[in-house]
Design an enzyme around this catalytic site. Structure first.
Site, short mmCIF file in Angstrom:
data_model
loop_
_atom_site.label_atom_id
_atom_site.label_comp_id
_atom_site.label_asym_id
_atom_site.label_seq_id
_atom_site.Cartn_x
_atom_site.Cartn_y
_atom_site.Cartn_z
N GLY A 17 0.78 -1.22 0.00
CA GLY A 17 0.00 0.00 0.00
C GLY A 17 0.82 1.28 0.00
O GLY A 17 1.80 1.42 -0.73
N ASN A 92 3.90 5.57 9.24
CA ASN A 92 2.88 5.18 8.27
C ASN A 92 2.04 3.98 8.71
O ASN A 92 0.86 3.91 8.40
CB ASN A 92 3.55 4.85 6.93
N TYR A 160 -16.04 5.76 10.94
CA TYR A 160 -14.63 6.18 10.99
C TYR A 160 -14.30 7.07 12.19
O TYR A 160 -13.21 7.61 12.28
CB TYR A 160 -14.30 6.92 9.69
N LYS A 167 -6.56 10.60 13.98
CA LYS A 167 -5.80 11.29 12.94
C LYS A 167 -5.72 12.79 13.25
O LYS A 167 -4.69 13.43 13.03
CB LYS A 167 -6.43 11.07 11.56
N ASP A 197 -7.01 3.79 -2.41
CA ASP A 197 -7.41 2.43 -2.74
C ASP A 197 -6.34 1.43 -2.30
O ASP A 197 -5.43 1.09 -3.07
CB ASP A 197 -7.66 2.32 -4.25
#
Length: 258
Positions: A17, A92, A160, A167, A197
């Site tokens: 990803g 990440n 979410y 975040k 994606d």
């Protein structure tokens, strides 16, 4: 753009990803890559070999469970044995699946354990990784740190809430880090991505709905790809961004202003 030859990127979660795209971008520009993986040793070894053979850089993977804060110090001590410097750190890696049960879902169903796991993997991982990385960066005259964020803290995305709020927290933490590390010539920024994606997004139960809504909202009429974020992260670590710190760069295909 800036010459990365001889410099070293440390990045968490780079076997697929977004992380893989970022590491590949840096390797293609001559940077050595020290990256972490969760469990798949073979994939990590294959990637390291691919980057070394294709780009002539040094690359090595290290196991890391981002839900175990005590693993960050020994991780960087292991990296010290293989690499002579650290110039860039990208936070990440993320979690999904069973680890986020109670953190992924409707507001009324959120549970402390899931929320705490997301905080640990998002905010704690950024703090601990940046603390260790900045010690090494200071020795070489400075560096750059980037944390990955999400526009899910700016707009409502169904289920979410746990991720979106964390975040937002990591973006705030990156600004505090930017102020305190600036005197060491270390810049700290965040890249906030719209829906990208990846396998992580596909793990969401409402993936098809998210995809359809993204295509509807995007001014560019497409889903984001890992490479879209890789370019932004690379820019923020380059000399061309030498006076940019404490900022969040939104890379969302125009999905948050429509």
């Amino acid at each position: 753009m800036s010459d990365m030859n001889g410099k070293t990127l440390v990045i968490t979660g780079a076997t697929k990803g977004i992380g893989k795209a970022i590491a590949t971008k840096f390797a293609s520009k001559g940077a050595n890559i020290a990256f972490t993986y969760n469990s798949n040793v073979q994939v990590a070894e294959d990637l390291a070999k691919e980057w070394e053979e294709k780009y002539g850089v040094k690359a090595k993977g290290y196991p890391l469970n981002i839900l175990e804060p005590d693993e960050f110090k020994p991780l960087f001590e292991a990296i010290d044995k293989d690499f002579d410097r650290v110039d860039f750190f990208v936070s990440n890696a993320m979690i999904y699946g069973r680890s986020v049960v109670g953190g992924y879902g409707k507001f009324g169903r959120l549970k402390p354990r899931g929320l705490n796991n997301i905080y640990t993997a998002t905010v704690n991982a950024f703090v601990l990784g940046s603390q260790e990385a900045s010690k090494r960066m200071e020795k070489v005259g400075g560096g750059a740190i980037v944390t990955l964020s999400s526009t899910g803290n700016l707009i409502y995305i169904e289920n979410y809430a746990g991720h979106g709020t964390n975040k937002a927290a990591v973006e705030a933490m990156s600004r505090y880090a930017a102020v305190e590390l600036g005197e060491k010539n270390i810049r700290v920024n965040a890249v906030s991505g719209g829906p990208i994606d990846t396998d992580a997004l596909k793990a969401f139960t409402n993936y098809e709905e998210v995809k359809a809504e993204t295509l509807k909202r995007s001014a560019l009429n497409r889903m984001g790809q890992p490479e879209d974020l890789a370019g932004a992260v690379y820019f923020l670590c380059s000399d061309e961004a030498s006076w940019i710190t404490g900022q969040t760069l939104v890379v969302d295909g125009g999905t948050t202003f429509r």
